[in-house]
Design a protein around this motif. Sequence first.
Motif, mmCIF file in Angstrom:
data_model
loop_
_atom_site.group_PDB
_atom_site.id
_atom_site.type_symbol
_atom_site.label_atom_id
_atom_site.label_comp_id
_atom_site.label_asym_id
_atom_site.label_seq_id
_atom_site.Cartn_x
_atom_site.Cartn_y
_atom_site.Cartn_z
ATOM 1 N N GLY A 19 0.893 -1.168 -0.086
ATOM 2 C CA GLY A 19 -0.227 0.144 -0.160
ATOM 3 C C GLY A 19 0.811 1.165 -0.054
ATOM 4 N N GLY A 20 2.058 1.072 -0.614
ATOM 5 C CA GLY A 20 2.708 2.364 -0.696
ATOM 6 C C GLY A 20 3.795 2.531 0.452
ATOM 7 N N ILE A 21 3.725 1.420 1.459
ATOM 8 C CA ILE A 21 4.718 1.468 2.822
ATOM 9 C C ILE A 21 5.802 0.246 2.473
ATOM 10 C CG2 ILE A 21 4.663 1.494 5.062
ATOM 11 C CD1 ILE A 21 1.757 2.414 5.090
ATOM 12 N N LYS A 22 6.972 0.544 2.511
ATOM 13 C CA LYS A 22 7.934 -0.279 2.533
ATOM 14 C C LYS A 22 8.074 -0.857 3.824
ATOM 15 C CE LYS A 22 10.570 1.790 -1.452
ATOM 16 N NZ LYS A 22 11.892 2.277 -1.919
ATOM 17 N N THR A 23 8.203 -2.192 3.933
ATOM 18 C CA THR A 23 8.582 -2.951 4.770
ATOM 19 C C THR A 23 9.255 -4.259 4.533
ATOM 20 O OG1 THR A 23 7.501 -3.925 7.000
ATOM 21 C CG2 THR A 23 6.389 -4.437 4.944
ATOM 22 N N SER A 24 9.553 -5.011 5.522
ATOM 23 C CA SER A 24 10.468 -6.282 5.039
ATOM 24 C C SER A 24 9.944 -7.370 5.583
ATOM 25 C CB SER A 24 11.900 -6.206 5.881
ATOM 26 O OG SER A 24 11.798 -6.359 7.237
ATOM 27 N N SER A 25 10.175 -8.644 4.934
ATOM 28 C CA SER A 25 9.769 -9.899 5.351
ATOM 29 C C SER A 25 9.788 -10.104 6.754
ATOM 30 C CB SER A 25 10.328 -10.943 4.493
ATOM 31 O OG SER A 25 9.890 -10.862 3.071
ATOM 32 N N VAL A 26 11.331 -10.034 7.314
ATOM 33 C CA VAL A 26 11.539 -10.200 8.552
ATOM 34 C C VAL A 26 10.610 -9.495 9.683
ATOM 35 C CG1 VAL A 26 13.477 -9.982 10.219
ATOM 36 C CG2 VAL A 26 13.901 -10.615 7.974
ATOM 37 N N GLU A 27 10.350 -8.059 9.334
ATOM 38 C CA GLU A 27 9.320 -7.379 10.320
ATOM 39 C C GLU A 27 8.071 -7.928 10.242
ATOM 40 O OE1 GLU A 27 9.649 -3.510 8.475
ATOM 41 O OE2 GLU A 27 10.432 -2.714 10.516
ATOM 42 N N ILE A 28 7.502 -8.398 9.347
ATOM 43 C CA ILE A 28 6.153 -9.118 9.241
ATOM 44 C C ILE A 28 6.301 -10.325 9.977
ATOM 45 C CG2 ILE A 28 4.668 -10.321 7.635
ATOM 46 C CD1 ILE A 28 4.316 -7.174 7.324
#
Length: 609
Positions: free
Chosen positions: A501-510
Amino acid sequence: MEFFDSRTSALLVPHTIYWSIALRELSLAFHRDPECILNTGDRSRHGGIWLQGSVLNVAECCLLPMKNLNKHDDSVAVLWRDENLDDFPINHMTLGELRGQVMRVANSLDAMFSKGDAIAIDMPMTVNAVVIYLAIVLAGFVVVSIADSFAAKEISTRLHVSKAKGIFTQDYILRGQRKFPLYSRVMEASPCKAIVIPAMGKEVDIKLREQDMTWHNFLSLACHCPRPDYYSPVYSSIESLTNILFSSGTTGEPKAIPWTQLSPIRCAADSWAHIDLQSGDIFCWPTNLGWVMGPILLYSCFLNGATLALYHGSPLGFGFCKFIQDAGVTILGTVPSLVKFWKNTQCTEGLDWTKIKAFASTGEASNVDDDLWLSSRACYRPVIECCGGTELASSYIQGSMLQPQALATFSTPSMSTGFVILDEHGIPYPADQPCEGEVGLYPVYMGATDRLLNADHEDIYFKGMPFYKGMQLRRHGDIIKRTVGGYYIVQGRADDTMNLGGIKTSSVEIEHACEGADDNVLETAAISFSAGGPEQLVILAVLKKGRSADVKVLKENFSRAIHRNLNPLFKVSFVKVVPEFPRTASNKLMRRVLRDQIKKELAIQRSKL
């Protein structure tokens, strides 16, 4: 001022000539002029030294009248409307009024903080938020950008990493008839001193901690000054820190990215060159100062003499769309998921958007049909695609008003930048060859970071990257496809960073957020993929031996955990249980293999429909 230092490569001369033109087009007032535009003599500085020796205050540049831009004290600087007041007149603030409010806040800041302190902003992008942002920079402090959607744990991490001494926030966030707590999340996150602005009315609607202060009481601190609405700006080097933003890497810890006074110049020039933003335009882009688009929007408007248009509420409805009409917006920025929502709900029906001369889109992969629909809202005006990063202060690849555009594609590297597309061996493809591979950015890049506050900049952006024409390329992480017609399509991330949704995150954070969400689960893997539109989040789970689980229950549990521990805006598209995860010989999880498997399965399912 010389174009370039004598040590600057002839290859870069066109870049410096461009910047000599762009600097004259922006609302800039140097306290001390640059010695040259670019010096590449220091080989330890991959990106070169830009505007060496110059001194200014970039917030002051935003607030000063400029005759060459037809920017005067009585020019409208900001337009805004509150949600649910759709039939009320548009509010406006002139440049002179904005400057007075910013200077009053700057005087109050001096009464509470020490020069150089980091001060956070965690609130919607309202007029007050814009005033606070500019005041922090004007007074020689450093903005810490925190998105208002973050859970307390994420707020705490950013306050800790930035060593923030205070935070501006709201008591609540208003959306429609609902109130969502914000101050309570800040309280849970940190004992840091908070200045609390009421979401509505003049008084906050909650009891504050002893160390915290209301907005009204904070502003009264300026009353000790002989001229509360006047402030002498703090001038500093072009490379002085003004803003700390955050971007998630693949390690799970957000990278603290420092913006200097070069960063605003970079993003304002990109808006001028690529979307033709100029004095007299009215620019709206629903965003937040916690994300890179917030500061980009702010500086793009004020350094180009344009008017900033803000809607105090949700962009997901008729109210926002009517504001675009009533405010006379000429450039509208979007993210693809927002466009899809407008299209599906038909909330633009009956509205006149014909004053719009261009759209801009960023944050995630666009969809051709959705872009065509959006363009049709304004007599088929162009949709300029933009893709970059917080650490670049801009986009490295964009569309252009000077070139034919193809929907949902990019047509050119951003002005004064360049890149190559690398094959699997790290060798650049020929510039005229259709291909797909990881992008390698030219390192000499005005406005890009040369350090990080909590990570090794060299390791993250340069270590292991190949050389090209004597320059070590800069890593960005995108996979790019160059089409037969010479257009570009960003295919996703080379690493495990995802864009939701336009927000960068990482697999590890999820994955960390999902830990303990369901007692039947042994481990999880988070991946995302795009099927011609925004990225979708998929959680794969390996169950404990002898256990079973309903995927619907798992989806609910994972969603709840992600909303609580990470971000309530992230949506789990679906969950799949697998017997085990593919791993390398060193036991590293191979998420790309999982991603390819999911894509293949979905393709087979679609072929059967």
